[in-house]
Design a protein around this motif. Structure first.
Motif, short mmCIF file in Angstrom:
data_model
loop_
_atom_site.label_atom_id
_atom_site.label_comp_id
_atom_site.label_asym_id
_atom_site.label_seq_id
_atom_site.Cartn_x
_atom_site.Cartn_y
_atom_site.Cartn_z
N LYS A 142 0.82 -1.20 0.00
CA LYS A 142 0.00 0.00 0.00
C LYS A 142 0.86 1.25 0.00
O LYS A 142 1.88 1.33 0.69
CB LYS A 142 -0.93 -0.01 1.22
CG LYS A 142 -1.91 1.15 1.22
CD LYS A 142 -2.98 0.99 2.28
CE LYS A 142 -3.99 2.13 2.23
NZ LYS A 142 -5.05 1.96 3.25
N TYR A 144 1.04 5.22 0.85
CA TYR A 144 0.40 6.25 1.68
C TYR A 144 0.81 7.62 1.18
O TYR A 144 1.99 7.89 0.98
CB TYR A 144 0.79 6.07 3.15
CG TYR A 144 0.30 4.78 3.74
CD1 TYR A 144 -1.00 4.66 4.22
CD2 TYR A 144 1.13 3.66 3.82
CE1 TYR A 144 -1.46 3.46 4.77
CE2 TYR A 144 0.68 2.46 4.36
CZ TYR A 144 -0.62 2.37 4.82
OH TYR A 144 -1.07 1.18 5.35
N GLU A 148 -2.16 11.92 4.16
CA GLU A 148 -2.50 10.95 5.20
C GLU A 148 -1.38 10.84 6.23
O GLU A 148 -1.64 10.70 7.43
CB GLU A 148 -2.77 9.59 4.54
CG GLU A 148 -3.37 8.56 5.50
CD GLU A 148 -3.77 7.28 4.81
OE1 GLU A 148 -4.33 6.40 5.49
OE2 GLU A 148 -3.52 7.14 3.60
N ILE A 149 -0.14 10.91 5.76
CA ILE A 149 0.99 10.85 6.70
C ILE A 149 1.02 12.08 7.59
O ILE A 149 1.25 12.00 8.80
CB ILE A 149 2.31 10.70 5.92
CG1 ILE A 149 2.35 9.36 5.19
CG2 ILE A 149 3.52 10.81 6.87
CD1 ILE A 149 3.51 9.20 4.23
N HIS A 184 -1.78 2.56 12.34
CA HIS A 184 -2.81 3.01 11.40
C HIS A 184 -4.18 2.55 11.90
O HIS A 184 -4.34 1.40 12.33
CB HIS A 184 -2.52 2.43 10.01
CG HIS A 184 -3.26 3.12 8.92
ND1 HIS A 184 -4.58 2.89 8.65
CD2 HIS A 184 -2.85 4.05 8.00
CE1 HIS A 184 -4.96 3.63 7.63
NE2 HIS A 184 -3.93 4.34 7.22
N PHE A 195 6.52 4.84 4.79
CA PHE A 195 6.11 6.23 4.91
C PHE A 195 7.25 7.22 5.10
O PHE A 195 7.07 8.43 4.85
CB PHE A 195 5.08 6.42 6.03
CG PHE A 195 5.54 6.02 7.41
CD1 PHE A 195 6.20 6.92 8.23
CD2 PHE A 195 5.29 4.75 7.90
CE1 PHE A 195 6.62 6.56 9.50
CE2 PHE A 195 5.69 4.37 9.17
CZ PHE A 195 6.36 5.28 9.98
#
Length: 412
Positions: A142, A144, A148-149, A184, A195
């Motif tokens: 996935k 990110y 979102e981070i 998460h 990330f």
């Protein structure tokens, strides 16, 4: 030993005597279904003409027309899913390099054998072979996004895990390395390689590192208050070394948490070349003046170099795990480890060996010499509340080793 009666093997060597010898050795190990071929082109033709490839291939390297290296590439293009054993009279380093090539191609290599082949050595590699399990469906990795981070940082979803570092002389717990995770809300625990790079690319690494530092310092204070006087290490990104007020931020947070700078180690990995060295040199020198310990992480990989040792006042050198794990059985790795450790000693630096994964690695670093060690054999990264339990288990483990004298954190 495995039941080898159903194993089909292909032996590739341009020497007829070697073909017959290996065939007999395999038969003695229970592998009777063999195909003997004396050149690589013919071996590929045989493989292409059969619906099921052999589960095991013993392959020479130095052959006419097509050598073993090209043969390996051809196997990769055919998506070969079996196992290989390299058999050659070439130099040990050539065999090791070829093993690395096989691993890079994601081929299953059981190991290599030097000619003349010893039956016991072949038996040991064959014993490692196992029937490939059905491949589990791979879950797409996935991605990110920066938004979102950023929200995860702001909402406090980042959590610190801690990996123990122990003294190799007596096994006592010396400190921990802080390793960030993302708790998460939907995906569970997300590891930093999913990330950190995005955070660096989108200007989020400063708030991320600040959150890690603040939490790590608070945890360090809690451990100190509980009588566990540990040095706590935190990883810095090179992108953190662009802001000239970073040393003051670190000093303020340490003071606010009530932690002396001597108990804090800042680990720096130069994952990419510095375009302008002025700001990083100023920042790291100021951190050193404030008595924070500086560690050069993953030494010997990436852009970590002796030029950094020359220019930056590092106190500690961490030898990368690729030069620790397996060094006991690999002369090349061992030579690089010893050279790195020797350089650190001459510069008066503390030496940390990372990647101590098993008993052999532990024995090696104790005999070869370093100050601290970390790795899965000692302890995996863990939440802070698991450290005390781990510490008790570790003390029990080392108390059973007759050559180890346990020292408390408070003194001898």
């Amino acid at each position: 030993m495995n039941n080898n009666t159903d194993v089909k093997a292909l032996i590739l060597d341009d020497e007829p005597f070697m073909l017959q010898l290996l065939d007999r050795m395999l038969a003695n190990l229970g592998i009777a279904q063999t195909v003997l071929i004396d050149n690589a082109n013919a071996a590929l033709t045989w493989i292409d003409g059969h619906p099921q490839a052999p589960e095991l291939i013993l392959c020479d390297l130095n052959m006419p027309e097509m050598d073993g290296i090209e043969f390996i590439r051809q196997l990769t293009e055919r998506r070969y899913g079996g196992s290989l054993i390299l058999v050659s009279g070439e130099d040990e380093r050539v065999l090791q390099s070829t093993e690395k090539l096989l691993q890079a191609h994601r081929l299953n290599v059981l190991g290599h054998l030097s000619k003349p082949v010893a039956p016991k050595a072949l038996a040991a590699l064959i014993d490692k072979w196992s029937q490939p399990a059905a491949a589990a469906p791979r879950t797409a990795r996935k991605h990110y996004g920066a938004e979102e981070i950023g929200a995860a940082i702001a909402q406090g979803q980042l959590v610190n895990y801690y990996q123990p570092k122990v003294a190799v002389t007596d096994g006592h717990l010396s400190g921990v390395e802080t390793l960030v995770r993302w708790q998460h809300p939907r995906d569970g625990l997300v590891f930093p390689d999913q990330f950190i790079h995005t955070a660096e690319e989108h200007g989020l690494i400063d708030p991320l590192t600040q959150a890690v530092l603040v939490a790590a310092f608070a945890q360090s204070k809690a451990w100190h208050d509980a009588g566990l006087a540990l040095r706590i290490a935190v990883n810095l990104s090179m992108d953190n070394l662009r802001s000239l007020d970073f040393p003051d931020f670190v000093a303020r947070q340490a003071a606010a948490a009530g932690i002396a700078s001597k108990h804090i180690v800042l680990e720096i990995t130069e994952s990419r070349l510095m375009q302008d060295v002025r700001a990083p040199l100023e920042i790291l020198t100021r951190l050193s003046l404030k008595r924070f310990s500086l560690s050069i992480d993953d030494f010997g990989t990436g852009h970590s170099s002796m030029a950094q040792l020359r220019d930056i006042p590092f106190d500690q050198l961490k030898i990368d795990q690729s030069f620790v794990h397996g060094a006991h059985a690999n002369e090349t790795i061992r030579a690089i480890y010893e050279a790195s450790a020797g350089l650190a000693r001459q510069l008066g630096m503390e030496i940390v060996a990372e990647g101590v994964e098993d008993q052999d690695d532990w024995n090696f670093v104790r005999e070869a010499g370093c100050d601290l060690a970390q790795g899965y054999y000692i302890g995996r990264p863990m939440p802070a509340d698991k450290l005390v339990e781990w510490h008790g288990d570790w003390l029990r483990r080392i108390s059973e080793w007759p050559s180890t004298r346990v020292k408390s954190e408070d003194g001898p």
